[in-house]
Design an enzyme around this catalytic site. Structure first.
Site, PDB file in Angstrom:
ATOM      1  N   HIS A   1       1.824  -2.681   5.240  1.00 55.83           N
ATOM      2  CA  HIS A   1       2.980  -3.513   4.877  1.00 55.83           C
ATOM      3  C   HIS A   1       3.331  -4.562   5.923  1.00 55.83           C
ATOM      4  O   HIS A   1       4.291  -5.304   5.745  1.00 55.83           O
ATOM      5  CB  HIS A   1       4.215  -2.648   4.594  1.00 55.83           C
ATOM      6  CG  HIS A   1       4.811  -2.026   5.831  1.00 55.83           C
ATOM      7  ND1 HIS A   1       4.346  -0.871   6.371  1.00 55.83           N
ATOM      8  CD2 HIS A   1       5.829  -2.429   6.630  1.00 55.83           C
ATOM      9  CE1 HIS A   1       5.051  -0.564   7.457  1.00 55.83           C
ATOM     10  NE2 HIS A   1       5.954  -1.506   7.636  1.00 55.83           N
TER      11      HIS A   1
HETATM   12  C1  UD1 Z   1      11.067  -3.940   7.061  1.00 58.04           C
HETATM   13  C2  UD1 Z   1      11.115  -4.060   8.579  1.00 58.04           C
HETATM   14  C3  UD1 Z   1       9.842  -3.504   9.170  1.00 58.04           C
HETATM   15  C4  UD1 Z   1       9.581  -2.083   8.693  1.00 58.04           C
HETATM   16  C5  UD1 Z   1       9.611  -2.034   7.189  1.00 58.04           C
HETATM   17  C6  UD1 Z   1       9.504  -0.613   6.774  1.00 58.04           C
HETATM   18  C7  UD1 Z   1      12.284  -5.995   9.579  1.00 58.04           C
HETATM   19  C8  UD1 Z   1      12.087  -7.325  10.192  1.00 58.04           C
HETATM   20  N1  UD1 Z   1      11.185  -5.481   8.983  1.00 58.04           N
HETATM   21  O1  UD1 Z   1       9.992  -4.739   6.585  1.00 58.04           O
HETATM   22  O2  UD1 Z   1       9.952  -3.478  10.582  1.00 58.04           O
HETATM   23  O3  UD1 Z   1       8.332  -1.663   9.167  1.00 58.04           O
HETATM   24  O4  UD1 Z   1      10.860  -2.580   6.714  1.00 58.04           O
HETATM   25  O5  UD1 Z   1       9.223  -0.408   5.460  1.00 58.04           O
HETATM   26  O6  UD1 Z   1      13.337  -5.443   9.619  1.00 58.04           O
HETATM   27  N2  UD1 Z   1      11.886  -5.090  -1.078  1.00 58.04           N
HETATM   28  C9  UD1 Z   1      12.090  -4.444  -2.259  1.00 58.04           C
HETATM   29  N3  UD1 Z   1      12.927  -3.368  -2.269  1.00 58.04           N
HETATM   30  C10 UD1 Z   1      13.570  -2.922  -1.171  1.00 58.04           C
HETATM   31  C11 UD1 Z   1      13.356  -3.613   0.037  1.00 58.04           C
HETATM   32  C12 UD1 Z   1      12.501  -4.691   0.067  1.00 58.04           C
HETATM   33  O7  UD1 Z   1      11.539  -4.800  -3.289  1.00 58.04           O
HETATM   34  O8  UD1 Z   1      14.316  -1.919  -1.250  1.00 58.04           O
HETATM   35  C13 UD1 Z   1      10.935  -6.232  -1.064  1.00 58.04           C
HETATM   36  C14 UD1 Z   1      11.658  -7.560  -1.152  1.00 58.04           C
HETATM   37  O9  UD1 Z   1      10.912  -8.375  -1.955  1.00 58.04           O
HETATM   38  C15 UD1 Z   1      11.589  -8.085   0.271  1.00 58.04           C
HETATM   39  C16 UD1 Z   1      10.307  -7.460   0.811  1.00 58.04           C
HETATM   40  O10 UD1 Z   1      10.198  -6.203   0.152  1.00 58.04           O
HETATM   41  O11 UD1 Z   1      11.576  -9.465   0.316  1.00 58.04           O
HETATM   42  C17 UD1 Z   1      10.343  -7.248   2.302  1.00 58.04           C
HETATM   43  O12 UD1 Z   1      11.502  -6.492   2.691  1.00 58.04           O
HETATM   44  P1  UD1 Z   1      12.164  -6.677   4.166  1.00 58.04           P
HETATM   45  O13 UD1 Z   1      13.228  -5.676   4.368  1.00 58.04           O
HETATM   46  O14 UD1 Z   1      12.481  -8.111   4.387  1.00 58.04           O
HETATM   47  O15 UD1 Z   1      10.966  -6.374   5.112  1.00 58.04           O
HETATM   48  P2  UD1 Z   1       9.933  -5.219   5.084  1.00 58.04           P
HETATM   49  O16 UD1 Z   1       8.584  -5.800   4.899  1.00 58.04           O
HETATM   50  O17 UD1 Z   1      10.384  -4.149   4.139  1.00 58.04           O
HETATM   51  N1  UDP Z   2       6.829   7.004   4.511  1.00 57.11           N
HETATM   52  C1  UDP Z   2       7.237   7.667   3.349  1.00 57.11           C
HETATM   53  N2  UDP Z   2       6.714   7.276   2.152  1.00 57.11           N
HETATM   54  C2  UDP Z   2       5.786   6.284   2.042  1.00 57.11           C
HETATM   55  C3  UDP Z   2       5.369   5.624   3.233  1.00 57.11           C
HETATM   56  C4  UDP Z   2       5.927   6.000   4.436  1.00 57.11           C
HETATM   57  O1  UDP Z   2       8.038   8.607   3.414  1.00 57.11           O
HETATM   58  O2  UDP Z   2       5.330   5.986   0.915  1.00 57.11           O
HETATM   59  C5  UDP Z   2       7.461   7.386   5.794  1.00 57.11           C
HETATM   60  C6  UDP Z   2       6.523   7.775   6.906  1.00 57.11           C
HETATM   61  O3  UDP Z   2       6.199   9.146   6.860  1.00 57.11           O
HETATM   62  C7  UDP Z   2       7.362   7.448   8.128  1.00 57.11           C
HETATM   63  C8  UDP Z   2       8.120   6.204   7.697  1.00 57.11           C
HETATM   64  O4  UDP Z   2       8.119   6.232   6.282  1.00 57.11           O
HETATM   65  O5  UDP Z   2       8.279   8.509   8.394  1.00 57.11           O
HETATM   66  C9  UDP Z   2       7.454   4.966   8.219  1.00 57.11           C
HETATM   67  O6  UDP Z   2       8.056   3.857   7.655  1.00 57.11           O
HETATM   68  P1  UDP Z   2       7.309   2.467   7.463  1.00 57.11           P
HETATM   69  O7  UDP Z   2       5.834   2.649   7.534  1.00 57.11           O
HETATM   70  O8  UDP Z   2       7.889   1.834   6.273  1.00 57.11           O
HETATM   71  O9  UDP Z   2       7.845   1.625   8.705  1.00 57.11           O
HETATM   72  P2  UDP Z   2       7.342   1.434  10.207  1.00 57.11           P
HETATM   73  O10 UDP Z   2       7.236   2.773  10.825  1.00 57.11           O
HETATM   74  O11 UDP Z   2       6.055   0.673  10.148  1.00 57.11           O
HETATM   75  O12 UDP Z   2       8.410   0.588  10.800  1.00 57.11           O
END
Ligand code: UD1
Ligand code: UDP
Length: 381
Positions: free
Chosen positions: A223
């Protein structure tokens, strides 16, 4: 003492949950005057049920006291929106301590509000505690790296998960007496949940377990914007995974950012052959899948740590990691993002296992240590 904890996105929930539990344990033993009052704030950075609600249930988190419902937007708009919605909440609640966790936009936004607020009653502000401080990828193209550096500069108490973080904070001039090496609250959650995760029916429902026998499979998560937002980078990673996908099922719970990009890049079936796309999973189901996988391929921060703790081989498709202990003593190797490097790293990890070890203080007690430090700190003010 009144503590406020902020959560916003998926990786925050498992880092915060053990702290709330440790506060409850403290309160059971404390006199009424020594009890900690707690306020949980959810910014709503993540809002889909399978990125948010599912974790409240699996981690037995209480409902948030305050929900800011910010939703998705550009970095600037999302950060600004969190700040402007959080400021009146902080001003009204006036906690003694604000806990922020990890490295997402919610983390830096709330820390910045707290650093500048002036409570109406006495002009003070909360002690800012950053949980998972000091991690550095040294890659400022990652939004999280900016969030980490700024949050650490704003925090008064820096709770770190590994030795490298102590060195990074010292190099950035942060006072050693503000840094506390307490272990890893994400691992507290993992150790507290691994037994319950054993009751998950996810392996059966994906056809990966039959009559009690678990089949060989790999687990994939991707992601990071650098990996999925550009078509070229994404296809190169998938090319690197193809040989693995021809040997065993590769289960891929797809983050919403990634789902959007798969559609946007027009990635066709051939690029994803052998890869089984499913919706993001709840914590216990994902933990169960991780634990029984032959191999995990990921660009997640947290998953690198969890696989190290579980002793499951991990290939990280990134050029760097802010969690070097997972490659030094754990089961993680960095593969880069080129197809050939990923192929080689996967082959190496499928060969008889290099036994990893669990990093120091990843023992399930980190949150308790954090609460002890907070209580001691409040006694001195
Ligand atoms: C965010 C965090 C990242 C973390 C990740 C975990 C920041 C800068 N990034 O990235 O560090 O690793 O979360 O998963 O804070 N969206 C949905 N539903 C949701 C949330 C998001 O559809 O509930 C979609 C939206 O289209 C959005 C995109 O995902 O634009 C990205 O979401 P965003 O929270 O901006 O960043 P992440 O890539 O999720
Ligand atoms: N995780 C989860 N379901 C998923 C993918 C990840 O429960 O489908 C959990 C994973 O075990 C860990 C956390 O989400 O505890 C990690 O989050 P993510 O990878 O979104 O963010 P990052 O750690 O890269 O910031």
């Amino acid at each position: 003492m009144k503590i406020m904890t902020v959560v916003g996105a998926r990786p925050n929930f498992m880092k915060a949950a053990p702290i709330l539990k440790a506060i409850a344990v403290h309160n059971r033993a404390a006199s009424p005057a020594g009890a900690i009052r707690h306020v949980l704030v959810h910014t709503g950075q993540h809002y889909d049920a399978n990125l948010s609600d599912a974790f409240f249930k699996d981690l037995e988190l209480p409902r948030p006291d305050v929900s800011l419902q910010v939703g998705s937007a550009s970095h600037a708009v999302q950060t600004a929106e969190i700040m402007s919605r959080f400021e009146p909440v902080l001003a009204a609640e006036q906690p003694d301590v604000l806990i922020v966790v990890g490295d997402v936009n919610s983390t830096v936004a709330c820390a910045l509000v707290a650093a500048k607020i002036s409570y109406s009653a006495h002009g003070g502000r909360p002690v800012i505690a950053h949980v998972e401080a000091g991690l550095r990828s040294f890659d400022r193209t990652m939004p999280e790296e900016i969030n980490r550096i700024l949050t650490d500069q704003l925090a008064d108490l820096l709770f770190v998960t590994e030795e490298s973080a102590v060195r990074n904070l010292a190099r950035e001039g942060l006072a050693p007496d503000t840094v506390h090496f307490v272990g890893n609250t994400m691992i507290d959650s993992l150790l507290a949940s691994v037994e319950r995760a054993g009751e998950s029916g996810i392996l059966e429902s994906l056809g990966l377990r039959d009559n009690g026998a678990t089949k060989r499979y790999a687990l994939l998560t991707l992601h990071r914007p650098a990996n999925v937002d550009r078509r070229e980078a994404f296809t190169s990673i998938l090319e690197g995974i193809q040989p693995l996908a021809s040997q065993c099922p590769v289960v891929f719970p797809v983050h919403p950012r990634t789902r959007k990009q798969i559609a946007g890049h027009g990635l066709h079936d051939a690029a994803l052959a052998g890869i089984r796309l499913i919706e993001p999973l709840g914590y216990l189901d994902f933990l169960c899948l991780m634990r029984h996988a032959s191999l995990v391929v990921t660009d997640s921060g947290g998953v690198q740590e969890e696989t190290t703790c579980l002793g499951v081989p991990c290939v990280t498709v990134r050029e760097n990691t802010e969690r070097p202990v997972t490659t030094e003593v754990g089961t993680n190797i960095l593969a880069g993002v080129k197809a050939e490097g990923i192929r080689r790293a996967i082959e190496r990890q499928l060969a008889p296992a290099r036994p990893g070890s669990v990093p120091p203080l990843w023992d399930g007690q980190a949150a308790q240590r954090i609460v002890e430090v907070l209580v001691a700190r409040m006694r001195t003010v």
